[in-house]
Design a protein around this motif. Sequence first.
Motif, mmCIF file in Angstrom:
data_model
loop_
_atom_site.group_PDB
_atom_site.id
_atom_site.type_symbol
_atom_site.label_atom_id
_atom_site.label_comp_id
_atom_site.label_asym_id
_atom_site.label_seq_id
_atom_site.Cartn_x
_atom_site.Cartn_y
_atom_site.Cartn_z
ATOM 1 N N LEU A 55 -38.592 99.107 -17.233
ATOM 2 C CA LEU A 55 -38.932 100.294 -18.029
ATOM 3 C C LEU A 55 -40.314 100.172 -18.660
ATOM 4 O O LEU A 55 -40.997 101.180 -18.853
ATOM 5 N N ASN A 59 -41.562 103.797 -17.364
ATOM 6 C CA ASN A 59 -40.557 104.320 -18.286
ATOM 7 C C ASN A 59 -39.904 105.576 -17.707
ATOM 8 O O ASN A 59 -40.514 106.301 -16.933
ATOM 9 N N GLN A 61 -37.097 105.753 -15.781
ATOM 10 C CA GLN A 61 -36.462 105.634 -14.474
ATOM 11 C C GLN A 61 -35.016 106.117 -14.549
ATOM 12 O O GLN A 61 -34.373 106.051 -15.587
ATOM 13 N N VAL A 90 -33.063 101.069 -25.804
ATOM 14 C CA VAL A 90 -33.334 102.143 -24.851
ATOM 15 C C VAL A 90 -32.653 103.414 -25.333
ATOM 16 O O VAL A 90 -31.770 103.379 -26.203
ATOM 17 N N PHE A 105 -35.171 105.358 -21.061
ATOM 18 C CA PHE A 105 -36.483 105.149 -21.689
ATOM 19 C C PHE A 105 -36.409 103.973 -22.645
ATOM 20 O O PHE A 105 -35.458 103.848 -23.425
#
Length: 163
Positions: A55, A59, A61, A90, A105
């Motif tokens: 990430l 970022n 994904q 995240v 993220f």
Amino acid sequence: MKIRNTKEESPTSKDDRLIFLVSTAQQKLRTYLKNAMSEAGVTITPAQSGILFLLKRKNGQTMSELTQVLSIDNSTLTGLVDRLERAGFVKRNAGMADRRASHVFITDRGSDEIERARSVIRRVNEKIKTGFTESEIEAFRKILQSFFVRFGAHPSGEASDGG
């Protein structure tokens, strides 16, 4: 009467139990790394660090992208991301085009944590290389990378940003 050979192999004899050796080495390394991270105050696991490294690189994904790169199944990734999300490392958002596609993220807190983990991982990586020549390390790297081609794992090593 047949007599069994009970002679034990010497420590220097050739050991062709490659699967056993690789599996045992992986388990010892995973345990060592987990303990080193814990001792340094890092609260994520080595498996979680792979997600955060990915990430940091890209970022947002999707869960599918992460499972593909990490070569783990959806349920395993979901559990790892759930724990990272609960810890505030995240956050997940549904995709705009496809609300079923969850994007992950990294948060500022996750970025701070992965930087702490990175220094530990680099230190352990250096310890692995200690006592070997550069050509021995390169041969070892080549053998490990051949597993990705031979056994279908993801060859990019994208999650290994720690050193």
